[in-house]
Enzyme design. Structure first.
Site, PDB file in Angstrom:
ATOM      1  N   GLY A 185       0.709  -1.225  -0.079  1.00  0.00           N
ATOM      2  CA  GLY A 185       0.013   0.006  -0.079  1.00  0.00           C
ATOM      3  C   GLY A 185       0.966   1.240   0.029  1.00  0.00           C
ATOM      4  N   PRO A 233      -4.430   8.870  -3.204  1.00  0.00           N
ATOM      5  CG  PRO A 233      -6.653   9.065  -2.508  1.00  0.00           C
ATOM      6  CD  PRO A 233      -5.433   8.425  -2.086  1.00  0.00           C
ATOM      7  N   GLY A 288     -10.124  -4.791 -38.716  1.00  0.00           N
ATOM      8  CA  GLY A 288     -11.640  -4.924 -37.640  1.00  0.00           C
ATOM      9  C   GLY A 288     -11.586  -5.757 -36.700  1.00  0.00           C
ATOM     10  CD  GLU A 345       6.106  -2.567  -9.754  1.00  0.00           C
ATOM     11  OE1 GLU A 345       7.274  -2.092  -9.550  1.00  0.00           O
ATOM     12  OE2 GLU A 345       5.456  -3.517  -9.649  1.00  0.00           O
TER      13      GLU A 345
END
Length: 382
Positions: free
Chosen positions: A129, A133, A343, A366
């Site tokens: 972690g 923000p 396509g 990263e």
């Protein structure tokens, strides 16, 4: 052995590993990749098989349940997986580089013995972690706070875009948090801790089978012994983790770039227009030739960075170059492969469409392209 690392010559043990993972990727991963991508489901059965093969333990000593290999072995595995499914590749990359490596590098012996065996066996995953923000590229802007209260840390704040953080086998997340006015530390937060909230998964453009969540810490309480590494060294420690991780991401991106080449060659040989295979036309053949050149340059770049790391030499600049070159090769090759397919390349049932959606994040995660350019220019004294 590292003196023999080159894109043309590999020692036999590396070749055997590469070929084993290549077979696994083609026979086990590829057949289910499209379905997991379409359904946005985590490939638990694939992860379990990778664990049984020892892929999560490749760079770790046997005493912690590892395979006794090195980081380059992990990179070879990531390249082969990245050819067919980037979601599976990033699950392995993050599980090792961001989940287990911080414990191996900075953990106490007690922490290593308690946590690494499940991680190296693939029985458990862990997240890292870091991003918030207001703290992505500016990782020093971390606002999550951990305050000491008796024998515990009390953690408050939020993280975003955290890989392997909310699976059924996620064991913990290591978080960066401010433990003082001018210090950042890393703390292990086990899954299920009261006040540790895993938010709903993101609706992403790509990497749909990869587990990614925002995390909220609302007074989450863990013991002081859950500090990972020296207090106040969190910033320096996660920079080291990111440097290593960039080589692994470069290997994954190289696989994606090569996968686009392989798919394009096969399609160009089988698709006919104006009476002959489209690969006979220079407009197509030359485009694929440039794609192959990009993939080979990316491979050489990550081999170079891995060699420097394994030899104990400074490798920060080489890691940034590898990450920059390989991520751009993956994105450029995905765009060109889509053009080769015409396509059909815009249809999700073709792997190149998935690579087109998946590859963009390689230029962001990263360390963005801009961060890599900043680090390379600093290395030049600019």
């Amino acid at each position: 052995m590292t003196e023999y690392l080159s894109t043309t010559t590999l020692p036999e043990d590396y070749r055997d590993l590469r070929d084993t993972v290549r077979d696994f990727a083609q026979s086990v991963v590829a057949p289910v990749a499209a379905q997991h991508d379409r359904d946005h489901t985590f490939p638990y059965e694939v992860v379990a098989k990778m664990g049984e093969m020892g892929l999560f333990g490749l760079p770790f000593p046997e005493e912690y349940g590892g395979m006794g290999g090195d980081y380059f072995a992990l990179c070879l595995a990531l390249e082969e997986l990245g050819k067919v499914d980037q979601s599976v590749a990033i699950t392995l990359e993050a599980g090792v580089s961001l989940g287990a490596m911080p414990i191996y590098h900075f953990g106490t012996e007690e922490q290593k013995k308690a946590l690494l065996p499940d991680l190296t066996a693939g029985r458990a995953l862990a997240g890292f972690g870091l991003t918030e923000p207001e703290a992505g590229s500016d990782a020093g802007g971390t606002r999550t706070v951990a305050k000491q209260d008796g024998d515990d840390w009390v953690i408050s704040g939020s993280k975003q875009f955290i890989t392997n953080s909310g699976t059924d086998i996620t064991k913990f997340v290591t978080v960066t948090a401010r433990t003082g006015e001018n210090e950042i530390s890393t703390i292990i937060v086990p899954s299920g801790t009261e006040g540790f909230i895993v938010e709903p998964g993101y609706n992403k453009v790509g990497w749909n089978a990869s587990d990614t969540h925002a995390l909220t810490f609302d007074g989450a309480r863990v013991p002081l012994d859950n500090l990972l590494g020296e207090r106040g060294r969190g910033y320096a420690n996660f920079l080291r983790i990111l440097d290593e991780g960039r080589i692994a991401i470069a290997a994954l991106a190289t696989g994606a770039a090569q996968g686009c080449v392989d798919e394009s060659v096969a399609y160009a040989k089988g698709r006919h227009a104006f009476g002959k295979p489209i690969g006979k036309y220079q407009a197509i053949a030359f485009k694929i030739a440039r794609m192959q050149a990009r993939a080979q340059m990316a491979r050489a770049a990550y081999y170079d960075a891995a060699m420097a790391m394994l030899q104990g030499k400074p490798f920060k600049e080489q890691a940034s170059i590898a990450k920059l070159v390989a991520s751009e090769a993956a994105m450029d090759n995905a765009r060109d492969a889509t053009q080769v397919f015409g396509g059909s390349g815009f249809m999700n049932e073709y792997p190149v469409a998935r690579h087109y959606r998946d590859s963009k994040i390689l230029e962001i995660g990263e360390g963005t392209t801009e961060v890599q350019l900043m680090l390379i220019s600093r290395g030049l004294g600019l």
